[in-house]
Design an enzyme around this catalytic site. Structure first.
Site, PDB file in Angstrom:
ATOM      1  N   GLU A   1      36.182  38.323  34.036  1.00  0.00           N
ATOM      2  CA  GLU A   1      37.628  38.533  33.934  1.00  0.00           C
ATOM      3  C   GLU A   1      38.153  37.368  33.117  1.00  0.00           C
ATOM      4  O   GLU A   1      38.210  36.234  33.593  1.00  0.00           O
ATOM      5  CB  GLU A   1      38.274  38.602  35.317  1.00  0.00           C
ATOM      6  CG  GLU A   1      39.710  39.107  35.297  1.00  0.00           C
ATOM      7  CD  GLU A   1      40.735  37.990  35.146  1.00  0.00           C
ATOM      8  OE1 GLU A   1      41.257  37.820  34.004  1.00  0.00           O
ATOM      9  OE2 GLU A   1      41.001  37.296  36.125  1.00  0.00           O
TER      10      GLU A   1
ATOM     11  N   CYS B   1      46.600  34.917  33.854  1.00  0.00           N
ATOM     12  CA  CYS B   1      46.016  35.812  32.841  1.00  0.00           C
ATOM     13  C   CYS B   1      46.797  37.112  32.726  1.00  0.00           C
ATOM     14  O   CYS B   1      46.896  37.686  31.649  1.00  0.00           O
ATOM     15  CB  CYS B   1      44.560  36.119  33.187  1.00  0.00           C
ATOM     16  SG  CYS B   1      43.478  34.687  33.134  1.00  0.00           S
TER      17      CYS B   1
END
Length: 463
Positions: free
Chosen positions: A227, A261
């Site tokens: 990720e 993010c």
């Protein structure tokens, strides 16, 4: 390894790094523990992850203050993070057995054929500092409950969080070696990943870090889940609720002091509502309080490190030099600590950092578009593909636009967020694989096909 308070610059604590022999001992202990742990009944593994949820809730203020002290997260957000960690533990305590039960598949009349989901072994998690508890627990809760054991290499600026997380599992009653923190720098990771005792690796972090981990793991044929970064679009269409979009947009950009993010980073706004949105969005951004992260009224704390703030400001300066307009903010605050204010950029050139790079701080890049097709093109005009947010009151259009956006997650009339019930992850340079939900617990298991026949068959076959 020093733990520094970014708000004050004070040293909180120091930790001895693990040397080569200590790492070897922890890897061996994890391997030995796995031999017994993966044979524990699923009911026992569920009981222990439920215990972990209790430990988190009982000590949530303590853990929240550890986070805030080490990386500057506003204290209210830190408390919420601990509560969310307890939620993901509760979720797998309730659903893991269901997700891991054998899947029976009809084949021949005299055959029982099924897929079983069996653990792989020790799994290494390389985790970042920005959500220092949540990103670890969304790995640990499903994987420990699946029967794997976990090794954590946390970011070097949050060693206190790393040790606190290990203590959560110890207090919950997990056997020694089921979850272990490695206090080491990134330079030690290649050897750890290459070690035959390690079965798989997951990383949440930057794109370069992801590429390095994937390269090493791939050369040893080990499963990875990555990720990585994101430059999430926040698309505002003409029929959007502008007041709601602007208010949520400011929160989506500045959550965790902008260091997320999945934060909204590129605001793609239709020309018909651009001026109205900008007025309300700039006002919402300006209203956010920047201050002491231990103060309950603070919305934005310091950036986690001085060098990170300097990198962010350099991106802003390069974008302005290229022609971008600063509508709000744009300069570090004149106070002790790496504080950066809510910032809004417009008229952004195509090749500037504000258009092409991930800005990891409270800086919003706003783009004006003339129609829905241009909005989709702008949303997809990035190497990243983590999340996206679309704002419209037309549900049919919302679904059509969502299908066209290149991202692992699309939220309509809501900010992008992680939820234990939903798979989380991206495409393109944002990585691969999924965390959370049933999808996440299946990432690090052997999906084993078993064929049990009542009679023998002598016929041959082909692959």
């Amino acid at each position: 390894m020093e733990s520094l308070n970014p708000a004050t610059g004070d040293v909180i604590d120091t930790f001895d790094e693990d040397d080569e022999s200590a790492v070897d001992e922890k890897l061996q202990r994890a391997t030995d523990t796995y031999d017994e742990w993966h044979r524990q009944p699923i009911e026992e593994r569920q009981r222990l992850i439920s215990n972990a949820a209790d430990v988190l809730r009982e000590n949530k203020r303590e853990y929240a203050e550890t986070m805030t002290a080490e990386m500057g997260k506003p204290i209210e957000s830190a408390v919420s993070e601990v509560e969310k960690c307890a939620w993901v533990c509760d979720y797998y305590a309730e659903h893991a057995a269901e997700f891991l039960q054998d899947e029976h598949i009809g084949t021949e009349p005299d055959v029982e054929s099924y897929v079983s989901y069996e653990p792989l072994g020790p799994v290494l998690a390389v985790m970042p500092w920005n959500f220092p508890f949540w990103q670890v627990f969304r790995f640990a809760a499903p994987n420990l409950t699946a029967g794997n054991v976990g090794l954590l290499k946390h970011a070097s600026n949050v060693p206190g969080c790393a040790m606190a997380i290990q203590e959560v599992f110890e207090e919950a009653g997990y056997p020694d070696g089921a979850f272990t923190t490695l206090l080491v720098g990134s330079d030690k990771m290649e050897d750890v990943i290459a070690d035959d005792r390690l079965a798989a690796v997951t990383l949440t972090g930057s794109e370069p870090a992801g590429r390095a981990v994937a390269e090493t793991a791939g050369s040893h044929l080990k499963k990875t889940v990555l990720e990585l970064g994101g430059s999430d679009p926040f698309v505002v269409l003409p029929d959007a609720d502008i007041e709601d979009a602007a208010k949520t947009g400011a929160r989506a950009r500045c959550i965790n002091s902008g260091q997320s993010c999945i934060a909204a980073k590129r605001f793609v706004v239709h020309d018909d509502v651009y001026d109205e949105f900008m007025d309300e969005f700039a006002a919402e951004m300006e209203s956010l309080t920047v201050g002491d992260p231990m103060d309950e009224d603070t919305d934005i704390g310091p950036q986690a490190r001085e060098d990170l703030m300097n990198d962010l400001h350099e991106q802003v300066e390069e974008s302005v030099d290229a022609g971008a307009t600063v509508e709000l903010g744009g300069e570090p605050l004149d106070r002790d600590g790496p504080y950066y204010p809510p910032t809004v950029l417009t008229e952004i050139p195509e090749d500037s950092p504000a258009a092409r790079e991930e800005l990891f701080g409270p800086v919003a890049s706003v783009f004006r578009v003339s129609d829905v097709e241009e909005a989709i093109r702008r949303a997809n005009d990035t190497t990243y593909g983590l999340g996206a947010s679309v704002w419209t009151q037309d549900k049919r259009r919302a679904k059509e636009v969502a299908r066209e956006i290149e991202a692992g997650m699309v939220f309509v009339n809501e900010l992008v967020k992680s939820d234990p019930r939903l798979p989380f992850g991206g495409v393109k340079d944002s990585g691969y694989g999924r965390e959370l939900s049933e999808h996440g617990i299946h990432e690090f298991v052997n999906e084993k096909t078993t064929w049990v026949s009542d009679v023998s068959h002598s016929e041959g076959g082909v692959e």
